[in-house]
Design an enzyme around this catalytic site. Structure first.
Site, short mmCIF file in Angstrom:
data_model
loop_
_atom_site.label_atom_id
_atom_site.label_comp_id
_atom_site.label_asym_id
_atom_site.label_seq_id
_atom_site.Cartn_x
_atom_site.Cartn_y
_atom_site.Cartn_z
N ASN A 151 28.09 42.68 40.26
CA ASN A 151 28.57 43.75 39.49
C ASN A 151 27.75 45.08 40.24
O ASN A 151 27.69 45.33 41.35
CB ASN A 151 28.96 43.84 38.17
N ASP A 201 28.58 46.39 33.66
CA ASP A 201 29.51 46.26 34.51
C ASP A 201 28.91 47.34 35.81
O ASP A 201 27.94 46.84 36.45
CB ASP A 201 30.94 46.56 34.01
#
Length: 295
Positions: A151, A201
């Site tokens: 990510n 994220d």
């Protein structure tokens, strides 16, 4: 840090299934982001309010502008370039052509014009992914192995540190970084996301070197000092699946935030009707210009 404005505003209500990877193109003055599952690339021009959507035949992990025009994109089956005028794809290289259970995810360019993007297990269970570096000459190097969900990426303003997220670990790793050689060494934990605040994220780094991290299933974007591991600020977002963020706008003082609606029930969507949209806030700090791919 200046006081953040009171709350985020809805910028584009595009209902992305899995909105991700926002990048501000300071040349065209447009925001670029992807809908991974929807297989779409979106652009938004704040000056006109125009949204453009390009549909691709594969899931799209990330898309970043190229120096010579168009985009470099990481798709299910490797690295490609995209001509924005003709919408024609050109395949470059697929480092995982023998791994159909993986796909590419988030990606960014360093200041030398290399495109860094990682892969992930589509079931998010196996550490079968890797972080890759696509050189400007089209060659690719595997930089990190044993990744489950590759990510967020970002570099310190002095280019001495690379920050990287493998989401299930709930950690942001820091690496010593050589911009000249594109090499990483000395991995260490910079930030650990607390229990109950979702998973880290997408990520961006501001002009002062602070990390801005989107929390998947965490309803927020947080700001951290990577030197002290201190959480400095939190921006509530009206979507649980907050996926990524980037600074943009004329003065790079607007934080654009992508979100998702994948897997949400009708009942959940009543509580977050704009999930999948792009939000914006002025947090009182500036970002840095995005780097473009040099190949």
């Amino acid at each position: 840090m200046e006081q953040a404005s009171s709350e985020v505003m809805l910028l584009c209500d595009v209902n992305s299934i899995l909105g991700e990877g926002p990048t501000w193109d300071h040349h065209s003055k447009k925001l670029i982001w992807v809908d991974i599952i929807g297989k779409r690339i979106h652009t938004f021009e704040p000056a006109s309010g125009e949204v453009r959507t390009i549909t691709i035949e594969q899931k799209i992990g990330s898309a970043v502008p190229r120096v010579e025009g168009g985009l470099v994109i990481a798709l299910e089956n490797g690295f490609h370039t995209l001509d924005l005028e003709t919408e024609q794809l050109t395949k470059r290289i697929d480092p995982e052509k023998d791994m159909p259970g993986n796909r590419f995810n988030d990606g960014k360019c360093d200041e030398a014009g290399r495109f860094w993007a990682g892969t992930m297990d589509m079931k998010e269970k196996s550490p079968s992914g890797s972080l890759y570096c696509l050189e400007t000459d089209g060659t690719v190097r595997r930089m990190v192995e044993g990744v489950t969900v590759s990510n967020g990426l970002g570099w310190s303003p002095d280019n001495q540190t690379l920050y990287y997220i493998d989401s299930p670990t709930k950690k942001v790793m820091a690496y010593d970084y050589s911009l000249e050689r594109g090499e990483i060494t000395n991995p260490r934990v910079a930030v650990t996301i607390p229990e109950g605040e979702g998973f880290p994220d997408g990520m961006t780094v501001d002009s002062q070197g602070m990390l801005w991290i989107a929390h998947w299933d965490g309803w927020q974007v947080s700001c951290w000092n990577p030197e002290t591991a201190e959480k400095i600020a939190s921006i509530p977002v009206p979507a649980a699946q907050t996926s990524s963020c980037t600074f943009g706008g004329e003065n790079l003082d607007e934080l654009y935030i992508t979100t998702a609606r994948v897997g949400l029930s009708e009942e959940q969507l009543k509580d977050q009707p704009h999930a999948g949209g792009v939000f914006c806030i002025k947090p009182g700090i500036n970002g840095r210009p995005a780097s473009f791919y040099g190949g």
